[in-house]
Write a protein that holds these residues in place. Structure first.
Motif, short mmCIF file in Angstrom:
data_model
loop_
_atom_site.label_atom_id
_atom_site.label_comp_id
_atom_site.label_asym_id
_atom_site.label_seq_id
_atom_site.Cartn_x
_atom_site.Cartn_y
_atom_site.Cartn_z
N PHE A 1 15.77 -5.45 -3.94
CA PHE A 1 14.52 -6.01 -4.44
C PHE A 1 13.95 -5.09 -5.51
O PHE A 1 13.95 -3.86 -5.36
CB PHE A 1 13.50 -6.18 -3.30
N ASP A 2 13.49 -5.69 -6.62
CA ASP A 2 12.86 -4.95 -7.70
C ASP A 2 11.46 -5.53 -7.93
O ASP A 2 11.32 -6.59 -8.54
CB ASP A 2 13.69 -5.03 -8.98
N PRO A 3 10.40 -4.87 -7.44
CA PRO A 3 9.05 -5.44 -7.54
C PRO A 3 8.42 -5.29 -8.93
O PRO A 3 7.35 -5.85 -9.16
CB PRO A 3 8.26 -4.65 -6.51
N LYS A 4 9.06 -4.52 -9.82
CA LYS A 4 8.51 -4.29 -11.16
C LYS A 4 7.12 -3.64 -11.10
O LYS A 4 6.23 -3.96 -11.87
CB LYS A 4 8.42 -5.60 -11.96
N THR A 5 6.95 -2.75 -10.15
CA THR A 5 5.69 -2.00 -10.05
C THR A 5 5.97 -0.52 -10.22
O THR A 5 7.13 -0.07 -10.15
CB THR A 5 5.00 -2.23 -8.69
N LYS A 6 4.91 0.23 -10.44
CA LYS A 6 5.06 1.65 -10.68
C LYS A 6 5.55 2.40 -9.44
O LYS A 6 6.42 3.26 -9.51
CB LYS A 6 3.72 2.24 -11.15
N TYR A 7 4.97 2.05 -8.28
CA TYR A 7 5.28 2.79 -7.06
C TYR A 7 5.64 1.84 -5.93
O TYR A 7 5.08 0.75 -5.81
CB TYR A 7 4.09 3.65 -6.61
N GLY B 1 17.23 -12.03 0.40
CA GLY B 1 16.84 -11.42 -0.86
C GLY B 1 15.76 -12.18 -1.60
O GLY B 1 15.22 -11.69 -2.60
N ASN B 2 15.43 -13.39 -1.13
CA ASN B 2 14.34 -14.12 -1.76
C ASN B 2 13.01 -13.43 -1.46
O ASN B 2 12.75 -13.01 -0.33
CB ASN B 2 14.30 -15.57 -1.23
N SER B 3 12.17 -13.35 -2.49
CA SER B 3 10.92 -12.60 -2.33
C SER B 3 9.74 -13.41 -2.81
O SER B 3 9.87 -14.36 -3.59
CB SER B 3 10.99 -11.29 -3.12
N GLN B 4 8.56 -13.02 -2.32
CA GLN B 4 7.31 -13.61 -2.77
C GLN B 4 6.20 -12.56 -2.65
O GLN B 4 6.33 -11.60 -1.88
CB GLN B 4 6.95 -14.84 -1.94
N LEU B 5 5.15 -12.78 -3.42
CA LEU B 5 3.97 -11.92 -3.30
C LEU B 5 3.26 -12.32 -2.02
O LEU B 5 2.74 -13.42 -1.90
CB LEU B 5 3.05 -12.08 -4.51
N PHE B 6 3.26 -11.41 -1.07
CA PHE B 6 2.68 -11.69 0.24
C PHE B 6 1.16 -11.51 0.23
O PHE B 6 0.43 -12.31 0.79
CB PHE B 6 3.33 -10.76 1.27
N TYR B 7 0.69 -10.42 -0.43
CA TYR B 7 -0.75 -10.16 -0.45
C TYR B 7 -1.08 -9.28 -1.65
O TYR B 7 -0.39 -8.30 -1.94
CB TYR B 7 -1.20 -9.46 0.84
N ASN B 8 -2.15 -9.67 -2.35
CA ASN B 8 -2.68 -8.87 -3.46
C ASN B 8 -3.92 -8.14 -2.95
O ASN B 8 -4.93 -8.76 -2.65
CB ASN B 8 -3.04 -9.77 -4.64
N ALA B 9 -3.84 -6.83 -2.85
CA ALA B 9 -4.87 -6.06 -2.15
C ALA B 9 -6.13 -5.82 -2.97
O ALA B 9 -7.15 -5.42 -2.42
CB ALA B 9 -4.31 -4.71 -1.70
#
Length: 815
Positions: free
Chosen positions: A170-176, A205-213
């Motif tokens: 998985f590659d979230p494309k985030t800094k950390y 391997g399927n992903s989704q945004l679960f929660y935006n904090a």
């Protein structure tokens, strides 16, 4: 705090007598006497006893020692600790995460560079994952023993199979990527930062945004086993609960956790997303409930116990309204130098991208708290520190909470009722992760350097504790050693003592004397010295286990002579009295006294006082002609009670004569009218005889500056009157001449008065009043014809005064 011997019981009796004589029968003895008796208790002089005791009995004292195999408890006890041993060296700068697979193999994740190391039961290391990213930040293992590794910064989540196959999962494309958690169905939850989001990745391997904090970072994740994901954030220090079930309404989870974005360690705020409810992919598919908002900035660890209590570790103080400035390109954290360069702005007027946070493994945040949130949601702070940070939490075999701290590499165990134990101290600076094996053994990981240790479950068979060295400040003899513990009798505790004359025990001290096994006390066999140290050895063979609550070492400092460090003579005409003393006229004007300088550290390190200095009420000065006063400073490193004698000697004399002895205050004043005029010196002698046997008493002396006694008034001679030679025709001017002289001091001023008029200053010939003899010439213009009287007077430096007069006649003018 002992009061000075200058404040004596007889002084208090004098004060009571004065109050009684002043108020008569109306004096409220039933109210005042108890207060005075209490005052007597505190002001009565304490006769110093040379034998002293060095006692250590609390956590603050014990934590300064060196503990090996023993735990130092916050309630002031030393007990055997769980066995703490090195297990393996990962050959990495720092470790972040530990996990145990179904076969009992231990995996450690860390950097730099990013690496996963597997250890078998013997501690043999095998590298199972390695990449060019800086660190392996988080690690989880699924039920099939697949590893999921989060790297950073700007990293990815990798999957490593038991066969060693590695792939980007998985590659979230985030800094950390800060933390990972895996559900019972194999769903992987990924906590990210800058911005703070949680992603859900299915086993496929399927992903989704679960929660935006709507926080800058989601720092830690844990599943509660009740269908919820718990998360800790930064910079608002929130604990969030997010249901794993898809939302049908935001109300299902309580109020949405919508918060304004904020900085993290220098990061500029991210763009504020919408409230965390179901809806668009940018918002995430779930909403959250704020379980608790801590008083700290950053949640570093979450742990659940079997009873359903949630433990929360948080670090850093919140500073509302004071965001940190973005870190400039190439900045480093001074503690370890590990950073990632980030671009703050774009050249040539290009659009400014959002500033990102440099990766700092151990930010300089000092202060931490641990909270317990009960199953019903009630929070409680159960531990806090201003010096330590908590990086990890775990549970011991007994179910007690373990804290991994920095930057002293300590493992702390919370015992309940706000009591904690410092179980062990690693050679590394930070304890960063815990993992518990099926046999109850606890593994812990460290950073700077990255190592793995084991803790428990059995107690150490033997533990030692070395106290901090004690500085007696004076060469001393050592007496009895005594101690106490609830289970300290018998063979469970042995004590040893050594002594030396350097602050470092490793440099040429005596060998350890002992063992001493009698808690009621045994004579110490160490040679006399300035420093002393004790060591306790606790054995695990005793039942119940041995412990130690306090240790006493008796010592007798060598008697050292007192020191009179300063003598200050007051100006003539000043009388000094102390609290409760009589003899000063109530009409006397108060005078500011010149005090001796505070005693310094002359004479080397022995000059440091052993005890707190005694409180001594300052004396008061009053003007009274003919009196001379002297104040002095004196101290005694043994804290002996001192008495003083005052001697005087004429300038051309050899022998000292006693002026006053048996003084207990550091001042004296006397009427000098009994002394002939002339120059003198004083000698102040201090003695510690009241606190020592006669053959051991010592004295010290100090001589004052030269001073003059002058009680004789000046003489006025050669007083004449004559017509003024320079008077204008018809001007009846008269010139008055006289001479003033003194045998002991200078003439300071002279005055004249014509026919009982106002006194007028008469300047001396030459203009300066600086000599024992001065000539004066005063011209009185426009004196009316007839008889007149001129009075003159002169003063010396001691305000002695003499006067004279002359009568003359001014003839009438001729017609």
């Amino acid at each position: 705090m002992a009061f000075s011997a200058a404040v004596r019981k007889d002084s208090m009796r004098d004060l009571i007598a004065r109050l009684r004589s002043t108020h008569g029968a109306a004096f409220a003895w039933h109210k005042t006497l108890p207060a005075l008796l209490v005052l007597l208790i505190y002001v009565a002089p304490a006769v110093a006893e040379h034998t002293r005791f060095w006692r250590q009995s609390d956590y603050d004292a014990f934590q300064k020692g060196d503990a090996k195999g023993v735990a130092v408890r916050s309630d002031g006890r030393i007990v055997l600790a769980p066995k703490f041993t090195p297990f393996a060296d990962a050959s990495l700068a720092y470790l972040w995460s530990l996990r145990v697979d179904s076969h009992g193999n231990l995996y450690a994740a860390g950097g730099s560079n990013a690496k996963i190391v597997r250890f078998d039961a013997s501690g043999k290391a095998t590298t199972v994952f390695e990449s060019q990213e800086m660190t392996a930040q988080a690690l989880v293992i699924d039920k099939n023993d697949n590893l999921y590794v989060a790297t950073g910064p700007d990293g990815k989540v990798y999957k490593v199979t038991p066969a060693g196959q590695m792939s980007v999962f998985f590659d979230p494309k985030t800094k950390y990527i800060w933390d990972l958690a895996i559900g019972t169905d194999g769903t992987l939850f990924v906590a990210s930062g800058d911005p703070g989001k949680i992603f859900a990745v299915a086993p496929s391997g399927n992903s989704q945004l679960f929660y935006n904090a709507e926080e800058t970072h989601v720092r830690t994740l844990i599943l509660d086993g009740k269908g919820n994901l718990l998360a800790g954030t930064e910079p608002n220090g929130l604990v969030l609960r997010i249901s794993l079930a898809a939302d049908s309404s935001a109300a299902d989870a309580g109020k949405p956790a919508a918060r304004p974005a904020a900085n993290r360690r220098g990061a500029a705020p991210a763009a504020a997303p919408a409230a965390a409810t179901t809806g668009s992919p940018d918002e995430g598919s779930h909403s959250a409930y704020v379980v608790y908002e801590t008083a700290r900035k950053e949640i570093t660890a979450l742990t659940l116990d079997p009873a359903g209590n949630l433990y929360v570790a948080a670090i850093g103080d919140k500073r509302p309204g004071q965001p940190q400035a973005p870190v400039a390109q190439g900045d480093q954290n001074a503690s370890n130098g590990q950073t990632v360069t980030v671009t703050i702005g774009a050249p040539n007027g290009a659009p400014q991208p959002q500033a990102q946070t440099p990766f700092i493994p151990f930010p300089p945040l000092s202060s931490a708290s641990v909270y317990r949130i009960a199953p019903d949601g009630a929070p409680e702070e159960i531990w806090t520190s201003r010096e330590e940070s908590v990086y990890a939490m775990g549970l011991s075999a007994e179910g007690k909470l373990l804290l991994g701290t920095g930057n002293q590499g300590a493992v702390i165990q919370l015992e309940g009722d706000r009591v904690f134990s410092r179980l062990a101290k690693a050679e590394s600076e930070q304890v960063t992760a815990f993992a518990r094996a099926s046999n109850g053994k606890v593994y812990l990981a460290t950073a700077n350097p990255g190592k793995v240790f084991t803790l428990g479950p059995e107690l150490a068979s033997e533990g030692t504790f070395e106290s901090e060295p004690f500085d007696a400040h004076i060469f001393s003899r050592w007496g009895r050693l005594a101690w106490w513990g609830q289970n300290g009798a018998g063979s469970g505790v042995e004590l040893y003592v050594r002594a030396g004359n350097t602050s470092d025990p490793g440099k040429n001290w005596s060998t350890w004397a002992g063992p001493y096994r009698n808690p009621k006390g045994q004579e110490v066999e160490s040679s006399p010295a300035r420093f002393v140290q004790w060591k306790a050895v606790l054995h695990g063979t005793s039942n119940p286990p041995a412990d130690l609550s306090w240790v006493d070492v008796a010592y007798l400092p060598k008697n050292v002579a007192p020191e009179v460090s300063g003598v200050v003579l007051q100006n003539p005409g000043i009388r000094v009295s102390g609290f409760g003393q009589q003899g000063v006229s109530p009409q006397s004007a108060p005078v500011q006294l010149r005090m001796p300088a505070a005693p310094g550290t002359t004479g080397g390190s022995q000059r440091a006082a052993i005890e707190s200095p005694r409180f001594e009420p300052p004396p008061q000065g009053f003007g009274q002609k003919g009196f001379q006063a002297v104040l002095w400073n004196a101290e005694d490193v043994n804290d002996d009670e001192l008495t003083y004698s005052v001697y005087y000697r004429g300038e051309n004399e050899k022998d000292w004569k006693l002026l006053k002895d048996k003084l207990e205050q550091k001042f004296y004043s006397w009427d000098t009218n009994s002394m002939p005029d002339g120059a003198y010196y004083l000698k102040i002698a201090a003695s510690d005889e009241k606190s020592n046997p006669p053959n051991e008493a010592l004295t010290a002396e100090r001589v004052s500056d030269r001073f003059v006694v002058d009680n004789t008034p000046p003489t006025i001679t050669e007083l004449t009157s004559a017509p003024a030679a320079s008077a204008a025709p018809g001007d009846p001017a008269v010139t008055i001449r006289f001479r003033a002289s003194d045998t002991a001091s200078s003439i300071v001023r002279a005055q004249y008065s014509l026919d009982a008029g106002d006194w007028t200053i008469a300047p001396p010939i030459g203009g300066l009043s600086d000599s024992p003899a001065e000539q004066y010439s005063v011209t009185l213009p426009g004196v009316a014809p007839g008889e007149h009287t001129v009075s003159v007077r002169a003063y010396d430096q001691f305000e002695n005064e003499s006067a004279a007069k002359i009568t003359f006649t001014v003839p009438a003018a001729r017609r």
